[in-house]
Design an enzyme around this catalytic site. Structure first.
Site, PDB file in Angstrom:
ATOM      1  N   ASP A   1      -1.127  16.424  -5.449  1.00  0.00           N
ATOM      2  CA  ASP A   1      -0.310  16.844  -4.386  1.00  0.00           C
ATOM      3  C   ASP A   1      -1.240  16.571  -3.022  1.00  0.00           C
ATOM      4  O   ASP A   1      -2.380  16.630  -3.118  1.00  0.00           O
ATOM      5  CB  ASP A   1      -0.071  18.348  -4.428  1.00  0.00           C
ATOM      6  CG  ASP A   1       1.106  18.958  -3.389  1.00  0.00           C
ATOM      7  OD1 ASP A   1       2.251  18.000  -3.688  1.00  0.00           O
ATOM      8  OD2 ASP A   1       1.013  19.290  -2.310  1.00  0.00           O
TER       9      ASP A   1
ATOM     10  N   HIS B   1       7.210  10.588  -9.552  1.00  0.00           N
ATOM     11  CA  HIS B   1       8.271   9.749  -9.443  1.00  0.00           C
ATOM     12  C   HIS B   1       8.200   8.421  -8.664  1.00  0.00           C
ATOM     13  O   HIS B   1       9.041   7.779  -8.432  1.00  0.00           O
ATOM     14  CB  HIS B   1       9.866  10.446  -9.253  1.00  0.00           C
ATOM     15  CG  HIS B   1      10.188  11.289 -10.199  1.00  0.00           C
ATOM     16  ND1 HIS B   1      10.725  10.828 -11.415  1.00  0.00           N
ATOM     17  CD2 HIS B   1      10.345  12.610 -10.393  1.00  0.00           C
ATOM     18  CE1 HIS B   1      10.914  11.911 -12.330  1.00  0.00           C
ATOM     19  NE2 HIS B   1      11.177  12.840 -11.408  1.00  0.00           N
ATOM     20  N   ASN B   2       7.026   8.546  -7.803  1.00  0.00           N
ATOM     21  CA  ASN B   2       6.815   7.774  -6.673  1.00  0.00           C
ATOM     22  C   ASN B   2       5.886   6.533  -7.301  1.00  0.00           C
ATOM     23  O   ASN B   2       4.745   6.569  -7.801  1.00  0.00           O
ATOM     24  CB  ASN B   2       5.915   8.546  -5.679  1.00  0.00           C
ATOM     25  CG  ASN B   2       5.474   7.653  -4.448  1.00  0.00           C
ATOM     26  OD1 ASN B   2       5.511   6.467  -4.520  1.00  0.00           O
ATOM     27  ND2 ASN B   2       5.181   8.473  -3.466  1.00  0.00           N
TER      28      ASN B   2
ATOM     29  N   PHE C   1       3.074   3.920   2.469  1.00  0.00           N
ATOM     30  CA  PHE C   1       4.344   4.880   2.563  1.00  0.00           C
ATOM     31  C   PHE C   1       4.125   6.200   3.404  1.00  0.00           C
ATOM     32  O   PHE C   1       2.968   6.195   3.824  1.00  0.00           O
ATOM     33  CB  PHE C   1       4.750   5.328   1.056  1.00  0.00           C
ATOM     34  CG  PHE C   1       3.692   6.046   0.180  1.00  0.00           C
ATOM     35  CD1 PHE C   1       2.679   5.483  -0.178  1.00  0.00           C
ATOM     36  CD2 PHE C   1       3.781   7.270   0.161  1.00  0.00           C
ATOM     37  CE1 PHE C   1       1.680   6.042  -0.972  1.00  0.00           C
ATOM     38  CE2 PHE C   1       2.876   8.294  -0.321  1.00  0.00           C
ATOM     39  CZ  PHE C   1       1.733   7.461  -0.971  1.00  0.00           C
ATOM     40  N   GLY C   2       5.113   7.104   3.512  1.00  0.00           N
ATOM     41  CA  GLY C   2       4.828   8.191   4.089  1.00  0.00           C
ATOM     42  C   GLY C   2       4.150   7.911   5.624  1.00  0.00           C
ATOM     43  O   GLY C   2       4.857   7.265   6.310  1.00  0.00           O
TER      44      GLY C   2
ATOM     45  N   ASN D   1       5.018   3.869  -5.678  1.00  0.00           N
ATOM     46  CA  ASN D   1       3.816   3.554  -4.844  1.00  0.00           C
ATOM     47  C   ASN D   1       2.508   4.249  -5.276  1.00  0.00           C
ATOM     48  O   ASN D   1       1.673   3.561  -5.666  1.00  0.00           O
ATOM     49  CB  ASN D   1       3.961   3.683  -3.352  1.00  0.00           C
ATOM     50  CG  ASN D   1       5.127   2.988  -2.792  1.00  0.00           C
ATOM     51  OD1 ASN D   1       4.748   1.834  -2.693  1.00  0.00           O
ATOM     52  ND2 ASN D   1       6.061   3.754  -2.328  1.00  0.00           N
TER      53      ASN D   1
HETATM   54  P1  IMP Z   1       3.470  14.487  -2.053  1.00  0.00           P
HETATM   55  O1  IMP Z   1       1.976  14.747  -2.434  1.00  0.00           O
HETATM   56  O2  IMP Z   1       3.843  13.145  -2.892  1.00  0.00           O
HETATM   57  O3  IMP Z   1       4.265  15.678  -2.268  1.00  0.00           O
HETATM   58  O4  IMP Z   1       3.448  14.070  -0.671  1.00  0.00           O
HETATM   59  C1  IMP Z   1       3.432  14.962   0.513  1.00  0.00           C
HETATM   60  C2  IMP Z   1       3.874  14.190   1.618  1.00  0.00           C
HETATM   61  O5  IMP Z   1       2.802  13.522   2.083  1.00  0.00           O
HETATM   62  C3  IMP Z   1       4.839  13.193   1.638  1.00  0.00           C
HETATM   63  O6  IMP Z   1       5.709  13.217   2.702  1.00  0.00           O
HETATM   64  C4  IMP Z   1       4.308  11.774   1.383  1.00  0.00           C
HETATM   65  O7  IMP Z   1       5.123  10.940   1.824  1.00  0.00           O
HETATM   66  C5  IMP Z   1       3.132  12.002   2.338  1.00  0.00           C
HETATM   67  N1  IMP Z   1       1.967  11.332   1.569  1.00  0.00           N
HETATM   68  C6  IMP Z   1       1.304  11.483   0.364  1.00  0.00           C
HETATM   69  N2  IMP Z   1       0.332  10.792   0.099  1.00  0.00           N
HETATM   70  C7  IMP Z   1       0.447   9.748   1.301  1.00  0.00           C
HETATM   71  C8  IMP Z   1      -0.339   8.750   1.518  1.00  0.00           C
HETATM   72  O8  IMP Z   1      -1.450   8.179   1.081  1.00  0.00           O
HETATM   73  N3  IMP Z   1      -0.285   8.077   2.860  1.00  0.00           N
HETATM   74  C9  IMP Z   1       0.852   8.465   3.547  1.00  0.00           C
HETATM   75  N4  IMP Z   1       1.518   9.693   3.198  1.00  0.00           N
HETATM   76  C10 IMP Z   1       1.263  10.084   2.119  1.00  0.00           C
END
Ligand code: IMP
Length: 191
Positions: free
Chosen positions: A68, A8-9, A148-149, A11
């Site tokens: 992930d 759903h992301n 992001f993140g 970015n």
């Molecule tokens: P998910 O894989 O989308 O569940 O991400 C897990 C966590 O890592 C979340 O807090 C995201 O914001 C962070 N995250 C995932 N990919 C990145 C990235 O490329 N840069 C910074 N944070 C990330």
């Protein structure tokens, strides 16, 4: 070829779309009517990627890949790792996660960290896993507005800009998701 990226992301979706050849029509979860968050209950990054890809295949019938990602910080014994999204709580706030990370690392000399992306692909009867790694260091303050993140506090090895100070293309060239994605693309486009 239609392929779902189970996210759903927006970015992440844009990052990945940039890398795919035009004959692959990339759909996201909203495009296929999947509005709920797919449970991520595995205790590894790889396991969560598989859970998400299989959920889409089983419930919606599409070929699919899911990623992930986790941030593994050496001085924190690999934390937050698979719990990166919920590091500071269930509201999954990037700002709160960053604050917690900076607090945990206060006074620690070793600021090494690495991002790890696992991509699970289910296409036809095949299931394949791709892993992308990016080493770097956690800065002491946030820098940059992009991404992001954890991007504002992640300084990739050999670079002077954080991920949040780089363009999306630059980040993809050296980043964990780009590395895993290029393996996925090589697999999808092999003769
Ligand atoms: P998910 O894989 O989308 O569940 O991400 C897990 C966590 O890592 C979340 O807090 C995201 O914001 C962070 N995250 C995932 N990919 C990145 C990235 O490329 N840069 C910074 N944070 C990330």
């Amino acid at each position: 070829m239609k392929l779902v990226f189970a996210t759903h992301n927006q970015n992440k979706f844009k990052e990945v779309q940039l890398l795919l050849p035009s004959h692959i029509e990339l759909l996201n979860l909203n495009d296929i009517g999947c509005t709920k968050d797919i449970p991520e209950t595995a205790d590894t990054i790889e396991g969560n990627a598989v859970l998400k890809a299989e959920y889409v295949k089983n419930h919606f019938g599409y070929d699919c890949f899911a990623d992930d990602t986790g941030l593994e910080v050496t001085a924190l014994n690999g934390d937050p790792g698979v719990y990166s999204a919920r590091y500071a709580g269930e509201e999954k706030s990037a700002a709160a996660n960053i604050q917690k990370l900076l607090t945990e690392l206060e006074g620690k000399e070793n600021r090494h960290a690495r991002f790890k992306t696992a991509i699970a692909l289910t296409v036809g009867l095949e299931s394949v896993m791709f892993i992308g790694l990016c080493d770097g260091a956690i800065t002491t303050t946030e820098r940059g507005e992009k991404g992001f993140g954890y991007d504002p506090v992640f300084l990739p090895e050999g670079k002077t800009e954080t991920f949040a100070e780089m363009s999306l293309t630059e980040k993809s060239d050296i980043g964990h998701r780009g590395k895993a994605m290029r393996q996925l693309i090589a697999y999808l486009t092999k003769g």
